[in-house]
Design an enzyme around this catalytic site. Structure first.
Site, short mmCIF file in Angstrom:
data_model
loop_
_atom_site.label_atom_id
_atom_site.label_comp_id
_atom_site.label_asym_id
_atom_site.label_seq_id
_atom_site.Cartn_x
_atom_site.Cartn_y
_atom_site.Cartn_z
N ASN A 12 0.96 -1.26 -0.09
CA ASN A 12 -0.01 -0.01 -0.12
C ASN A 12 0.82 1.38 -0.08
O ASN A 12 1.28 1.64 1.00
CB ASN A 12 -0.91 0.06 1.17
CG ASN A 12 -1.56 1.21 1.46
OD1 ASN A 12 -1.73 2.10 0.57
ND2 ASN A 12 -2.29 1.44 2.63
N TRP A 13 1.27 1.92 -1.27
CA TRP A 13 2.09 2.87 -1.18
C TRP A 13 1.42 4.26 -0.60
O TRP A 13 2.21 5.10 -0.65
CB TRP A 13 2.33 3.11 -2.80
CG TRP A 13 3.15 2.09 -3.09
CD1 TRP A 13 3.44 0.93 -2.92
CD2 TRP A 13 3.98 1.94 -4.48
NE1 TRP A 13 4.27 0.00 -3.62
CE2 TRP A 13 4.56 0.81 -4.74
CE3 TRP A 13 3.78 2.59 -5.64
CZ2 TRP A 13 5.17 0.24 -5.94
CZ3 TRP A 13 4.59 2.38 -6.93
CH2 TRP A 13 5.17 1.24 -6.84
N SER A 215 2.74 -1.74 10.57
CA SER A 215 4.44 -2.06 10.93
C SER A 215 5.02 -3.55 10.69
O SER A 215 5.84 -3.62 11.36
CB SER A 215 4.62 -1.59 12.40
OG SER A 215 4.00 -0.22 12.81
N GLY A 236 2.69 -1.03 4.30
CA GLY A 236 2.75 0.46 4.13
C GLY A 236 4.11 0.78 3.85
O GLY A 236 4.61 0.49 2.89
N GLY A 237 4.69 1.27 4.85
CA GLY A 237 6.19 1.95 4.93
C GLY A 237 6.93 1.00 4.34
O GLY A 237 7.87 1.21 3.30
P1 PGA Z 1 2.34 0.46 7.72
O1 PGA Z 1 0.94 0.63 7.18
O2 PGA Z 1 3.08 -0.85 7.38
O3 PGA Z 1 3.30 1.52 7.29
O4 PGA Z 1 2.31 0.50 9.22
C1 PGA Z 1 0.24 -0.53 6.84
C2 PGA Z 1 -0.94 0.05 6.28
O5 PGA Z 1 -1.53 1.08 6.40
O6 PGA Z 1 -1.69 -0.56 5.30
#
Ligand code: PGA
Length: 253
Positions: A12-13, A215, A236-237
């Site tokens: 998820n960019w 995370s 995400g990150g």
């Molecule tokens: P994150 O985001 O890996 O940066 O915690 C995950 C998401 O929101 O899908």
């Protein structure tokens, strides 16, 4: 049965990337995809305007394309929105719906999420439906109640393993570097699968992939994806670095 569920690692960019760096990231993911193909299915979900460019960069590499939202309607007077049919025509296989950032930033309700899921299914898209509790809700011992309620109201009828993926994302774990314990993750995932079984039947529930999100990174991915009811991750990150994203996929059992 766990063997039947091929893990999905979806990036998820969010609102990140300009054409140059997004193109380079997509190419790097595409280049490494073959090396993890036996471990997991990969998907990348860039911002709308980058779908064409990213789709082209990953084309033929076995990396699915996804979007981060869509409108519920097929077309019409909805300024600024994007239809599920257009996403499908752009080559999307997936669309993330009900992400907590959209629930917060755009006040999306479970009912709206359900309408979007219906619209996306009608266009032939597979939906990644996000649910998860806030820190306050967890502290109050309401995690499962919240998750059951989001699940029952966000999902329409007709859900099956081909058109729906669930992403359990505790809001307090998103982008914070904090994660629930493995036991907490497995408890919620098992509860989600039971709720799916109750509504859609055991066979369907056994086929639906339930991703963990929040995370997730190379350092904690292996233990999370090893849990019985965790079928991959929504990243995400760590999805913004091809090396990390691919390492997470490589850690799937
Ligand atoms: P994150 O985001 O890996 O940066 O915690 C995950 C998401 O929101 O899908």
């Amino acid at each position: 049965m766990a063997e039947a569920r091929r893990p999905l690692i979806a990036g998820n960019w969010k609102m990140n990337g300009l054409p140059d760096d997004a193109g380079a990231l997509a190419k790097a993911v595409a280049a490494g995809a073959g090396g993890v193909a036996d471990k997991a299915e990969l998907a990348v979900c860039p911002p709308f305007p980058l779908l064409g460019l990213v789709g082209e960069a990953v084309s033929g590499a076995g990396v699915a394309l996804g979007a981060q939202d869509c409108h519920a309607a097929e077309n019409g007077a909805h300024t600024g929105d994007v239809s599920p049919a257009l996403l499908a025509a752009m080559g999307c296989r997936y669309v993330i719906l009900g992400h907590s950032e959209r629930r917060t930033d755009h006040r999306e309700s479970d009912g709206e999420v359900r309408a979007k899921v219906e619209g996306a299914h009608a266009a032939g898209l597979s939906t990644i439906v996000c649910i998860g509790e806030t820190e306050e809700e967890r502290d109050e011992g309401r995690t499962l109640t919240v998750v059951y309620s989001q699940l029952s109201t966000s999902l329409p009828g007709g859900v099956d393993a081909a058109n729906t993926v669930i992403a359990y994302e505790p809001v307090w774990a998103i982008g914070t570097g904090r994660t629930p314990t493995n036991e907490q993750v497995q408890e919620v995932h098992a509860a989600i699968r039971s709720a799916l079984a109750e509504r859609f039947g055991q066979e369907t529930a056994d086929g639906i992939r339930i991703l963990y999100g929040g995370s997730m990174k190379p350092a904690n991915a292996a233990e999370l994806v090893a849990l019985a009811d965790v079928d991959g991750g929504l990243i995400g990150g760590a999805s913004l670095k091809a090396e990390d994203f691919l390492a997470i996929a490589g850690s799937c059992p």
